[in-house]
Every structure is written in C-alpha cells, then in structure tokens.
Design a protein around this motif. Sequence first.
Motif, mmCIF file in Angstrom:
data_model
loop_
_atom_site.group_PDB
_atom_site.id
_atom_site.type_symbol
_atom_site.label_atom_id
_atom_site.label_comp_id
_atom_site.label_asym_id
_atom_site.label_seq_id
_atom_site.Cartn_x
_atom_site.Cartn_y
_atom_site.Cartn_z
ATOM 1 N N ILE A 31 -25.598 48.955 -41.134
ATOM 2 C CA ILE A 31 -26.366 48.288 -40.089
ATOM 3 C C ILE A 31 -26.166 49.053 -38.784
ATOM 4 C CG2 ILE A 31 -26.682 46.111 -38.837
ATOM 5 C CD1 ILE A 31 -27.364 45.945 -41.827
ATOM 6 N N ASN A 32 -27.217 49.148 -37.986
ATOM 7 C CA ASN A 32 -27.124 49.816 -36.688
ATOM 8 C C ASN A 32 -25.870 49.321 -35.962
ATOM 9 O OD1 ASN A 32 -27.361 50.649 -34.022
ATOM 10 N ND2 ASN A 32 -29.495 50.075 -33.816
ATOM 11 N N PRO A 33 -24.855 50.185 -35.772
ATOM 12 C CA PRO A 33 -23.570 49.708 -35.247
ATOM 13 C C PRO A 33 -23.652 49.150 -33.841
ATOM 14 C CG PRO A 33 -23.594 52.105 -35.404
ATOM 15 C CD PRO A 33 -24.823 51.621 -36.104
ATOM 16 N N SER A 34 -24.486 49.736 -32.990
ATOM 17 C CA SER A 34 -24.575 49.224 -31.623
ATOM 18 C C SER A 34 -25.253 47.857 -31.595
ATOM 19 C CB SER A 34 -25.316 50.215 -30.719
ATOM 20 O OG SER A 34 -26.655 50.409 -31.155
ATOM 21 N N LEU A 35 -26.261 47.668 -32.450
ATOM 22 C CA LEU A 35 -26.947 46.379 -32.512
ATOM 23 C C LEU A 35 -26.014 45.313 -33.084
ATOM 24 C CD1 LEU A 35 -29.596 44.758 -32.193
ATOM 25 C CD2 LEU A 35 -30.164 45.432 -34.552
ATOM 26 N N GLU A 36 -25.309 45.649 -34.147
ATOM 27 C CA GLU A 36 -24.396 44.674 -34.773
ATOM 28 C C GLU A 36 -23.274 44.283 -33.827
ATOM 29 O OE1 GLU A 36 -20.914 43.113 -36.322
ATOM 30 O OE2 GLU A 36 -20.996 45.260 -35.774
ATOM 31 N N SER A 37 -22.669 45.258 -33.166
ATOM 32 C CA SER A 37 -21.557 44.938 -32.271
ATOM 33 C C SER A 37 -22.041 44.130 -31.074
ATOM 34 C CB SER A 37 -20.845 46.214 -31.816
ATOM 35 O OG SER A 37 -21.732 47.065 -31.104
ATOM 36 N N TRP A 38 -23.272 44.399 -30.613
ATOM 37 C CA TRP A 38 -23.871 43.608 -29.534
ATOM 38 C C TRP A 38 -24.039 42.158 -29.973
ATOM 39 C CZ3 TRP A 38 -28.853 41.436 -30.042
ATOM 40 C CH2 TRP A 38 -29.374 40.835 -28.895
ATOM 41 N N ALA A 39 -24.562 41.952 -31.186
ATOM 42 C CA ALA A 39 -24.759 40.594 -31.695
ATOM 43 C C ALA A 39 -23.424 39.874 -31.852
ATOM 44 C CB ALA A 39 -25.501 40.638 -33.028
ATOM 45 N N PHE A 40 -22.412 40.579 -32.335
ATOM 46 C CA PHE A 40 -21.108 39.958 -32.506
ATOM 47 C C PHE A 40 -20.504 39.579 -31.153
ATOM 48 C CE2 PHE A 40 -16.417 40.502 -32.868
ATOM 49 C CZ PHE A 40 -16.178 39.345 -33.598
ATOM 50 N N ARG A 41 -20.574 40.470 -30.182
ATOM 51 C CA ARG A 41 -20.033 40.162 -28.855
ATOM 52 C C ARG A 41 -20.735 38.952 -28.242
ATOM 53 N NH1 ARG A 41 -20.613 45.726 -28.224
ATOM 54 N NH2 ARG A 41 -22.361 45.404 -26.770
ATOM 55 N N LEU A 42 -22.011 38.867 -28.491
ATOM 56 C CA LEU A 42 -22.814 37.781 -27.937
ATOM 57 C C LEU A 42 -22.430 36.426 -28.531
ATOM 58 C CD1 LEU A 42 -25.213 37.907 -25.884
ATOM 59 C CD2 LEU A 42 -26.746 37.874 -27.868
ATOM 60 N N THR A 43 -21.917 36.439 -29.748
ATOM 61 C CA THR A 43 -21.720 35.178 -30.477
ATOM 62 C C THR A 43 -20.273 34.888 -30.882
ATOM 63 O OG1 THR A 43 -22.193 36.304 -32.580
ATOM 64 C CG2 THR A 43 -24.053 35.276 -31.436
ATOM 65 N N LYS A 44 -19.369 35.806 -30.665
ATOM 66 C CA LYS A 44 -18.020 35.670 -31.225
ATOM 67 C C LYS A 44 -17.283 34.438 -30.715
ATOM 68 C CE LYS A 44 -15.947 38.958 -27.925
ATOM 69 N NZ LYS A 44 -15.037 38.025 -27.210
ATOM 70 N N ASP A 45 -17.654 33.940 -29.550
ATOM 71 C CA ASP A 45 -16.970 32.779 -28.986
ATOM 72 C C ASP A 45 -17.751 31.492 -29.172
ATOM 73 O OD1 ASP A 45 -14.788 34.330 -28.063
ATOM 74 O OD2 ASP A 45 -15.948 34.932 -26.299
ATOM 75 N N VAL A 46 -18.817 31.536 -29.959
ATOM 76 C CA VAL A 46 -19.564 30.314 -30.235
ATOM 77 C C VAL A 46 -18.671 29.343 -31.002
ATOM 78 C CG1 VAL A 46 -21.503 29.330 -31.531
ATOM 79 C CG2 VAL A 46 -21.824 31.440 -30.225
ATOM 80 N N LYS A 47 -18.590 28.137 -30.523
ATOM 81 C CA LYS A 47 -17.757 27.120 -31.158
ATOM 82 C C LYS A 47 -18.518 26.499 -32.314
ATOM 83 C CE LYS A 47 -14.147 24.307 -31.340
ATOM 84 N NZ LYS A 47 -12.780 24.792 -31.676
ATOM 85 N N LEU A 48 -17.963 26.620 -33.507
ATOM 86 C CA LEU A 48 -18.589 26.052 -34.692
ATOM 87 C C LEU A 48 -17.886 24.747 -35.049
ATOM 88 C CD1 LEU A 48 -19.002 29.271 -36.873
ATOM 89 C CD2 LEU A 48 -20.658 28.226 -35.324
ATOM 90 N N PRO A 49 -18.644 23.717 -35.387
ATOM 91 C CA PRO A 49 -18.029 22.421 -35.680
ATOM 92 C C PRO A 49 -17.253 22.440 -36.990
ATOM 93 C CG PRO A 49 -20.387 22.352 -36.143
ATOM 94 C CD PRO A 49 -20.121 23.667 -35.475
ATOM 95 N N ASP A 50 -16.205 21.649 -37.017
ATOM 96 C CA ASP A 50 -15.453 21.417 -38.237
ATOM 97 C C ASP A 50 -15.908 20.085 -38.830
ATOM 98 O OD1 ASP A 50 -13.657 21.887 -40.226
ATOM 99 O OD2 ASP A 50 -11.865 21.596 -38.993
ATOM 100 N N THR A 51 -15.736 19.920 -40.134
ATOM 101 C CA THR A 51 -16.106 18.661 -40.779
ATOM 102 C C THR A 51 -15.002 18.234 -41.735
ATOM 103 O OG1 THR A 51 -17.196 19.624 -42.726
ATOM 104 C CG2 THR A 51 -18.535 19.386 -40.718
ATOM 105 N N PRO A 52 -14.916 16.954 -42.049
ATOM 106 C CA PRO A 52 -13.918 16.508 -43.021
ATOM 107 C C PRO A 52 -14.070 17.176 -44.386
ATOM 108 C CG PRO A 52 -14.764 14.638 -41.779
ATOM 109 C CD PRO A 52 -15.612 15.819 -41.400
ATOM 110 N N ALA A 53 -15.322 17.430 -44.804
ATOM 111 C CA ALA A 53 -15.544 18.057 -46.108
ATOM 112 C C ALA A 53 -14.995 19.479 -46.146
ATOM 113 C CB ALA A 53 -17.034 18.060 -46.437
ATOM 114 N N ILE A 54 -15.233 20.236 -45.075
ATOM 115 C CA ILE A 54 -14.713 21.605 -45.011
ATOM 116 C C ILE A 54 -13.191 21.591 -44.947
ATOM 117 C CG2 ILE A 54 -14.577 23.656 -43.553
ATOM 118 C CD1 ILE A 54 -17.471 23.197 -42.794
#
Length: 363
Positions: free
Chosen positions: A196-219
């Motif tokens: 995958i285009n490394p600059s595009l992938e790393s940009w997407a990761f930097r943009l989203t790496k701190d997104v808080k994902l919810p936890d659930t009892p099932a998980i």
Amino acid sequence: MAALVGACLALPLGALPATAADAAPSAMACKPAAACETKIPVKVVIVSLFEIGEDEGDTAGEFQLWKERRGLTQRIAFPQGFHDLYYNSETQVLGMVTGIGTSRSTASTMALGLDERFDLRQAYWLVAGIAGIDPEDATIGSVAWARYVVDGDLAHEIDAREIPADWKTGYFARGTQGPNDKTTPVDPESGEVFAINPSLESWAFRLTKDVKLPDTPAIAAERRAFAGYPMAQKPPFVLEGEQLSAMTFWHGKLLTDWANDWVDYWTKGKGEFVTSAMEDTGVMQAMTRLDASGRVDAERVLVLRAGSNFTMPPEGTDAATYLLRENEGYAGLEAAVENLYTVGSVVVDELLGNWDTYAAKTP
C-alpha cells in the motif's frame, strides 16, 4: 430509494459536467459499462466485501452503515458486478459490494474500473471489511490499517500426513525448496504481495490512531479467555498490520503461526500479520491492472480491516470446536462493522473536506 434505471442515451462523448449532480441523471441512464456523454465523478469509493441480508434495516454487514449514514441513495445498475452500486451525488462517494473471495473481488473491481460511466482517475478507494485477528497483536473490535496485502492462495502444498519430519507445514511458497527455505528471493511481480502507498497509509494511521473505540461486554468476555495474550486483553484500538487474503477460511494456532511466517517471508521481514480475510489481493490485483491502463490511481488505495473474530482458539479449546462455534456468529461482528465505519469515516471526511488539496496530490 431511487429508481433503478438502465436505458441508454445515444450521445457522443463530451466534456465532464460542472457538478456530479449534473452528471448523475444522464450517466445513470446509460447502459452499464457503455460510453456516455458525461461521466459520474467519484472522489471516494467505499469497497465493502459482503452484506448479510438487506442493504438497510436489518443486521448490518460491511456495507449497510456506509449506505445509510453516507446517504448512498442513488442506485446504479451494475450487472457486470456482484451487487448494484450506490452513489451520493453531493459528496461524490460511491459504494460497492464485491462479493466474498478473491475471484469475486477481482472481477467486481475490474468491472467498475472499466465502466465508462465513471470518472475514477482521482478517486480514493477505501477497502473496509471484517477479518480474523491475531490475538498476539490485538483484540476483536480493533481496526488495522494494512501496509502490505499478501496472498495466501498461490503456493505449493502436500498433504500434512506426508510432510517431512522437519517441516512445520506442507504449504510453502512457490519457487522455494519447502517451508524451511527462507533464502529464495521474493519475486516482486508474482502477484503474491502488494504494498500500500506508504505515505498514504501512514497518513491515514496518524489521522486515526487516537480514535477511541468503544468496548462492549461481549468483546470483554471473549478476550478474557486469551489470558496469555497481552494485546488481546486490551480494549479495541487502531493499529497498523498486514492483511493476508486467502479463499480458504482457515483457523487455529498452527495456521496462525503459518500466517505470521508467510507474511514475514513475502514482505521480507517488513510486515506483521494481523488480519485474515479473503478479498484484498483480488482488489489490489485489479487496481494494478487498471492503473496501468490509466483508469485509476493504485496509489490511492487504503485497506482497513476490523477484527470480528480471533484467528485461533484460546488455550484449552480445540480449533475445530472454536471454528464451528464462530460460524454460528462472530462475537465481534457488530463492533467490527461499527468501528470500521468510525475509523474509515475520519479519513473519508478529511478527503472530502479538503478535496482541493487531495484531488491533485495524495497525502
């Protein structure tokens, strides 16, 4: 839902319209894949791989949330693909469902890329799907951006009952002298690994790496069984990690070890196996060919996978029992499709909100 139209306008090719709203009515009236006077401009293609039932109103598969929340209400006939396309003329986002497996994903992606109704030359492609996830790296519900996509089907194989005593597996890379051969060079043109285009992938990761994902009892309940895996014990998070595509739904500790070795070999030690699925090398193969013909830009593809299940059972459970239980319903399915949308939407919103910047040049 907009009516499905399929009549053809017998008009010569001309200039692109000023807006997508101007283009959509006439281009949608053209026969599938036929040349049109105008083309539908596309900024982002959302590539889903399957939907469970209906496209709206029931248990969500990979496509449903994108369709509902992104206003993909304009239905476009796509008989040469697996599933009709859906479009939003205001945002210029196009949604497709390829069908499960590399053969379907290759065919559907190629069919879209060659469809004369669409202008895809500047489009970004977001492949967003669920996956098995290695408990060594993350828990179910986690979302991984792939740096490499590796094919798990092109190989040599002998039955496990006939393998030499010093072989870990009877499945090994073409051109090598068995699974213990780590010195035979990787053929970059083999079609077994796509970067995958490394600059595009790393940009997407930097943009989203701190997104808080919810936890659930099932998980939380599911991951507690993986006591010996610290990363599996964490709540869902965003990470980077490679995607292994194979038509066989494999499962188990030994095959997870194989997957790690396989990805390590094909990426020359640069990649880390994290997610298992079935379609992404098919998409990338088609994009490579379409790019060569000037139809798309293969440097504008991102692959995002969310763990809906683990690739192996916890200690004390055999692989067959765990796999058959998972086939009755993935513990992390709901969280996976929700988190795919949450993380993927950050990137889509950034692209659309700053299109003047990203249209001409990738991040």
